[in-house]
Each structure stands twice: as structure tokens, then as C-alpha cells.
Design an enzyme around this catalytic site. Structure first.
Site, PDB file in Angstrom:
ATOM      1  N   ASP A 226       0.835  -1.202   0.000  1.00 17.67           N
ATOM      2  CA  ASP A 226       0.000   0.000   0.000  1.00 17.67           C
ATOM      3  C   ASP A 226       0.873   1.257   0.000  1.00 17.67           C
ATOM      4  O   ASP A 226       0.688   2.150  -0.819  1.00 17.67           O
ATOM      5  CB  ASP A 226      -0.928  -0.008   1.217  1.00 17.67           C
ATOM      6  CG  ASP A 226      -1.885  -1.196   1.183  1.00 17.67           C
ATOM      7  OD1 ASP A 226      -2.240  -1.627   0.081  1.00 17.67           O
ATOM      8  OD2 ASP A 226      -2.251  -1.697   2.259  1.00 17.67           O
TER       9      ASP A 226
ATOM     10  N   GLN B 274      13.413   1.845  -2.220  1.00 21.80           N
ATOM     11  CA  GLN B 274      12.554   1.439  -3.330  1.00 21.80           C
ATOM     12  C   GLN B 274      13.221   1.592  -4.701  1.00 21.80           C
ATOM     13  O   GLN B 274      13.126   0.703  -5.546  1.00 21.80           O
ATOM     14  CB  GLN B 274      11.262   2.257  -3.279  1.00 21.80           C
ATOM     15  CG  GLN B 274      10.097   1.549  -3.903  1.00 21.80           C
ATOM     16  CD  GLN B 274       8.823   2.370  -3.856  1.00 21.80           C
ATOM     17  OE1 GLN B 274       8.844   3.601  -3.965  1.00 21.80           O
ATOM     18  NE2 GLN B 274       7.696   1.692  -3.720  1.00 21.80           N
TER      19      GLN B 274
ATOM     20  N   GLU C 248       1.613  -6.460  -5.115  1.00 18.85           N
ATOM     21  CA  GLU C 248       1.158  -5.592  -6.197  1.00 18.85           C
ATOM     22  C   GLU C 248       2.305  -4.795  -6.810  1.00 18.85           C
ATOM     23  O   GLU C 248       2.583  -4.875  -8.002  1.00 18.85           O
ATOM     24  CB  GLU C 248       0.082  -4.630  -5.666  1.00 18.85           C
ATOM     25  CG  GLU C 248      -0.312  -3.563  -6.658  1.00 18.85           C
ATOM     26  CD  GLU C 248      -1.754  -3.126  -6.575  1.00 18.85           C
ATOM     27  OE1 GLU C 248      -2.570  -3.817  -5.926  1.00 18.85           O
ATOM     28  OE2 GLU C 248      -2.089  -2.092  -7.180  1.00 18.85           O
TER      29      GLU C 248
HETATM   30  O1  TRH Z   1       4.713  -6.098   0.553  1.00 12.88           O
HETATM   31  P1  TRH Z   1       3.698  -6.690  -0.331  1.00 12.88           P
HETATM   32  O2  TRH Z   1       3.335  -8.064  -0.080  1.00 12.88           O
HETATM   33  O3  TRH Z   1       2.401  -5.799  -0.300  1.00 12.88           O
HETATM   34  C1  TRH Z   1       1.090  -6.305  -0.272  1.00 12.88           C
HETATM   35  C2  TRH Z   1       0.424  -6.194  -1.608  1.00 12.88           C
HETATM   36  O4  TRH Z   1       0.528  -4.937  -2.194  1.00 12.88           O
HETATM   37  C3  TRH Z   1      -1.032  -6.548  -1.482  1.00 12.88           C
HETATM   38  O5  TRH Z   1      -1.669  -6.373  -2.736  1.00 12.88           O
HETATM   39  C4  TRH Z   1      -1.654  -5.674  -0.446  1.00 12.88           C
HETATM   40  O6  TRH Z   1      -2.979  -5.947  -0.330  1.00 12.88           O
HETATM   41  C5  TRH Z   1      -0.939  -5.904   0.849  1.00 12.88           C
HETATM   42  O7  TRH Z   1       0.419  -5.548   0.697  1.00 12.88           O
HETATM   43  C6  TRH Z   1      -1.540  -5.134   1.978  1.00 12.88           C
HETATM   44  O8  TRH Z   1       4.214  -6.614  -1.862  1.00 12.88           O
HETATM   45  P2  TRH Z   1       4.409  -5.403  -2.868  1.00 12.88           P
HETATM   46  O9  TRH Z   1       3.075  -4.869  -3.295  1.00 12.88           O
HETATM   47  O10 TRH Z   1       5.285  -5.865  -3.905  1.00 12.88           O
HETATM   48  O11 TRH Z   1       5.131  -4.285  -2.037  1.00 12.88           O
HETATM   49  C7  TRH Z   1       6.492  -4.362  -1.701  1.00 12.88           C
HETATM   50  C8  TRH Z   1       7.123  -2.994  -1.801  1.00 12.88           C
HETATM   51  O12 TRH Z   1       8.423  -3.039  -1.228  1.00 12.88           O
HETATM   52  C9  TRH Z   1       7.308  -2.521  -3.245  1.00 12.88           C
HETATM   53  O13 TRH Z   1       7.053  -1.135  -3.318  1.00 12.88           O
HETATM   54  C10 TRH Z   1       8.768  -2.777  -3.528  1.00 12.88           C
HETATM   55  C11 TRH Z   1       9.351  -2.506  -2.163  1.00 12.88           C
HETATM   56  N1  TRH Z   1      10.667  -3.109  -1.908  1.00 12.88           N
HETATM   57  C12 TRH Z   1      11.721  -2.275  -1.588  1.00 12.88           C
HETATM   58  O14 TRH Z   1      11.563  -1.050  -1.556  1.00 12.88           O
HETATM   59  N2  TRH Z   1      12.933  -2.822  -1.299  1.00 12.88           N
HETATM   60  C13 TRH Z   1      13.144  -4.164  -1.327  1.00 12.88           C
HETATM   61  O15 TRH Z   1      14.263  -4.623  -1.062  1.00 12.88           O
HETATM   62  C14 TRH Z   1      12.052  -5.014  -1.677  1.00 12.88           C
HETATM   63  C15 TRH Z   1      12.251  -6.510  -1.738  1.00 12.88           C
HETATM   64  C16 TRH Z   1      10.815  -4.456  -1.946  1.00 12.88           C
END
Ligand code: TRH
Length: 384
Positions: free
Chosen positions: A18, A261, A279
Site C-alpha cells: 500500500d 525502493q 502488487e
Molecule cells: O509487501 P507486499 O506483499 O504488499 C502487499 C500487496 O501490495 C497486497 O496487494 C496488499 O494488499 C498488501 O500488501 C496489503 O508486496 P508489494 O506490493 O510488492 O510491495 C512491496 C514494496 O516493497 C514494493 O514497493 C517494492 C518494495 N521493496 C523495496 O523497496 N525494497 C526491497 O528490497 C524489496 C524486496 C521491496
């Protein structure tokens, strides 16, 4: 009428998706469109994992051109010192706006455009529901539902204008690769297949690691700190803390830090295949233009399986070789609890076709515009 300013309200349910989406959108509106953005977030500690400069104790701060504020959404009626709302107000993923802010929106001389930014989906119904209006029962306000998606008639996907150029520059730069590996604290094995693994705990993981360990191919697997790393520690019987590497047969597992990110994109660009989840990382893996394996966020009654299959169906129609698309479908199903064991050899046999297919598919998706620009257009059309 031009739109110049935004309020984005975000609550962090669990994980990082989110805030991942809201932070990316906020930065893009500020940096690419030059707009004023106020981002309201309830949990700065989780947010700080994505943006380490953030001060998790500050009620207000400015980062990357975005004005970041804290709010407590436990109850929409909780006390809230509402400033004058900006031109557009986004409640992300149906988090409810504070009542005083809603009142301030209703009282504003020019009513803000009010949007609920929804979760993305490749399902067909998304285009029908995108942009639907819902008038407030009492106040002179209308809320619109904005759906990110993979088809015409949806809001499209978040994608910065320079992402393709940045990726291509990275791919041709040995220095950029060296900087990435240095930052992650790993020494990749020369000529190994590179795989990033960002996932939830998954019953299919041990079987896949066994196949990688005993396979003919040299594999480097990079695992950010988190649920998958913790699960892999049990398989390994060793720590996966950042900076640790373990060889098991033909597989080397590298524990890496959870990075800011922007730097996560570079990991995706550097790998031959990316395991992603939720997502935002799922969408980012598209722009890496390499095969991806999606661990979708699980929902009750396996509702997420419909969403997963909808994406697979669109991908299959995007010009990828049928055998490649079938192998991907099979693999994703086992990775997402449909039953059976992941068949790595079958997936790997299709890697060149899948790489070509992903490149083609992500180019096609660019015709949908990008979510931030689509939001700007949509909002400007609402205040004509
Ligand atoms: O963390 P998530 O599992 O988030 C989930 C989903 O969005 C889901 O749809 C939602 O309903 C739930 O949260 C509440 O996976 P997602 O969406 O990939 O988010 C991870 C974020 O972390 C993404 O912006 C990428 C970031 N990220 C980093 O910044 N650094 C990192 O090293 C990694 C591995 C990820």
C-alpha cells in the site's frame, strides 16, 4: 482546468504494497508533473523500510519533494486538524478519510476531485468499473473509483517516464552492476543464472530449492530480508542475514538487505528471472522486461486465483509462444497453492521465449499510458 496539488491518504494494512504504491505515485506526481503532494501515512516505521531517510518520529517532513504527514485512521471521527484540501484527494485502497477532512472538502470553494485508488487487476470487469462515480449521501461530493489495470479503459499501471531508459543504461553498464552488488554485499558467481526471490512464506519453496540445488545449472538466488528469507533459513539450517551466502550443490543463496525502493528496481533489472509478490513489486517486474513469477497476495476463498488467472490469460494473448505461456501458467499455479510441485526444468526450458514474451507484453502495456498521467488527465476532466 489544470490540477496542481494532491492529498493522498494511505493506511498500511500489512506488508509494503500500500505504501509502496502511494510513495511511488506521490514522488512521480511531484517530480515528473511538478505538482504539490501531501502524503498522509499512518505507519512511518514500515514506510521507512522503503525510504530510509524518513524520520519515523516526525509528524511532518519533506522528502523527495513530497510533504509527508502522519494521521491515525483508527476511526474516521478521530480528531484531525484539517488543512485546506488540495485539488485532488485520493483515498488509497478504500482507507476512509477523516470526517473533518471530508467536511473541509465539502466546504471548499472549488470541490476537490475525490478518488478511491483501487488495487490493480487484469480481470475483465475492471474496465467496466473504472471511473465509476458514487455521490456522497449527504455532502456535495462525488467519489470516483480509479482502477489500475492491464487493459484499455482502465487506469493503467504506475510507470515513470524514464524507467525504460534507466533500465537499458543499467544493463549496459558494468560499473552500475558492480555498484549494485557492492551495495547488496554479495559477490555473484560468474555466469550463473541470476534469480531474485521476493515472496511470502510458501509451501512450494523447499521443493524448488531442492531442484535448484540438484540441477545442472549454476544459480545465484538473491533473497531480501523478510518472510522468504526466514523460510529459507529453515531449509538451509543457516542464517540468511544480509551479507551471508551459502552454496548447496549448484545453488548459491545470497541474503541481501531490503533496499530503498529505487534500488529494488536495479535488482530486478540485473536478474534473469524475478520472483515477486503482492502488487507493486509485481508491476515493477514488468518494466524489467524479464520473466517473472508472481506470488499473489492471498485472499479468502482463493479469490486471488481468479486474479492470477486473469493475468495469465492476458499474457497468453500478448503474442508469447503457447508452450512458454503454458509452462508459466503451470509454474505459477504450483507457486500459488493450486496443488502440485513447481517444475523448474519445464519453466527454464521456456526462458528465452518467456523473455521475448515479457518484453513484448511490457511494450504493449505502455500504450495504456501510465497511472500517474492517467490520474492527472482524469482529474482535469472532472473539473472542466
Ligand atoms: O509487501 P507486499 O506483499 O504488499 C502487499 C500487496 O501490495 C497486497 O496487494 C496488499 O494488499 C498488501 O500488501 C496489503 O508486496 P508489494 O506490493 O510488492 O510491495 C512491496 C514494496 O516493497 C514494493 O514497493 C517494492 C518494495 N521493496 C523495496 O523497496 N525494497 C526491497 O528490497 C524489496 C524486496 C521491496
Amino acid at each position: 482546468m489544470p490540477i496542481r496539488s494532491w492529498d493522498i491518504f494511505c493506511t498500511i494494512v500489512d506488508n509494503y504494497g500500500d505504501i509502496g504504491v502511494c510513495w511511488r505515485l506521490a514522488r512521480q506526481l511531484a517530480q515528473e508533473h511538478g505538482h504539490t503532494v501531501r502524503l498522509w501515512v499512518d505507519d512511518l516505521h514500515s514506510f521507512a523500510r522503503l525510504a530510509p531517510e524518513l524520520d519515523p518520529t516526525a509528524e511532518r517532513q519533506r522528502l523527495a519533494g513530497v510533504d509527508i504527514r502522519t494521521w491515525q485512521p483508527a476511526s474516521a471521527d478521530a480528531p484531525f486538524d484539517a488543512p485546506m484540501p488540495h485539488d485532488v484527494v485520493i483515498e488509497a485502497f478504500a482507507c476512509h478519510l477523516p470526517a473533518p477532512f471530508l467536511q473541509a472538502m465539502a466546504a471548499a470553494p472549488r470541490k476537490p476531485v475525490w478518488l478511491n485508488l483501487e488495487y490493480m487487476s487484469a480481470e475483465d470487469w475492471v474496465a467496466e468499473h473504472h471511473a465509476m462515480a458514487s455521490p456522497h449521501p449527504r455532502l456535495p461530493l462525488t467519489k470516483y473509483f480509479f482502477f489500475p489495470g492491464f487493459a484499455r479503459g482502465t487506469g493503467g499501471l504506475l510507470r515513470e517516464s524514464m524507467i525504460g531508459a534507466s533500465r537499458d543504461a543499467f544493463r549496459t553498464s558494468p560499473a552500475a552492476h558492480a555498484a549494485l552488488w557492492h551495495r547488496l554485499g554479495v559477490k555473484p558467481t560468474p555466469d550463473a543464472l541470476k534469480i531474485s526471490l521476493f515472496a511470502y512464506a510458501n509451501p512450494a519453496t523447499p521443493a524448488l530449492l531442492d531442484q535448484w540445488q540438484h540441477g545442472d545449472l549454476s544459480i545465484d538466488c538473491f533473497v531480501p530480508q523478510g518472510l522468504a528469507a526466514t523460510q529459507i533459513e529453515a531449509w538451509l539450517g543457516a542464517s540468511m542475514q544480509p551479507g551471508t551466502s551459502h552454496r548447496r550443490g549448484n545453488l548459491v543463496l545470497h541474503g541481501i538487505p531490503f533496499v530503498r525502493q529505487e534500488h529494488y528496481d536495479e535488482l530486478l533489472w540485473a536478474c534473469d528471472i524475478n520472483f515477486v509478490r503482492g502488487e507493486d513489486s509485481f508491476v515493477r517486474a514488468h518494466w524489467a522486461a524479464r520473466p517473472l513469477v508472481w506470488h499473489i497476495y492471498p485472499q479468502d476463498d482463493d479469490a486471488h486465483h481468479i486474479k492470477l488467472d486473469a493475468w495469465l490469460t492476458r499474457f497468453a494473448r500478448a503474442g508469447v509462444a503457447p508452450d512458454a505461456s503454458a509452462a508459466l501458467r503451470e509454474f505459477w499455479h504450483t507457486w500459488n497453492g493450486y496443488g502440485g510441485t513447481p517444475d523448474w526444468a519445464a519453466l527454464y526450458a521456456q526462458l528465452p521465449a518467456l523473455t521475448a514474451g515479457m518484453d513484448r507484453w511490457q511494450r504493449q502495456l505502455q500504450h495504456l499510458g501510465d497511472l500517474a498521467a492517467n490520474l492527472v488527465d482524469f482529474s482535469e476532466n472532472r473539473v472542466k
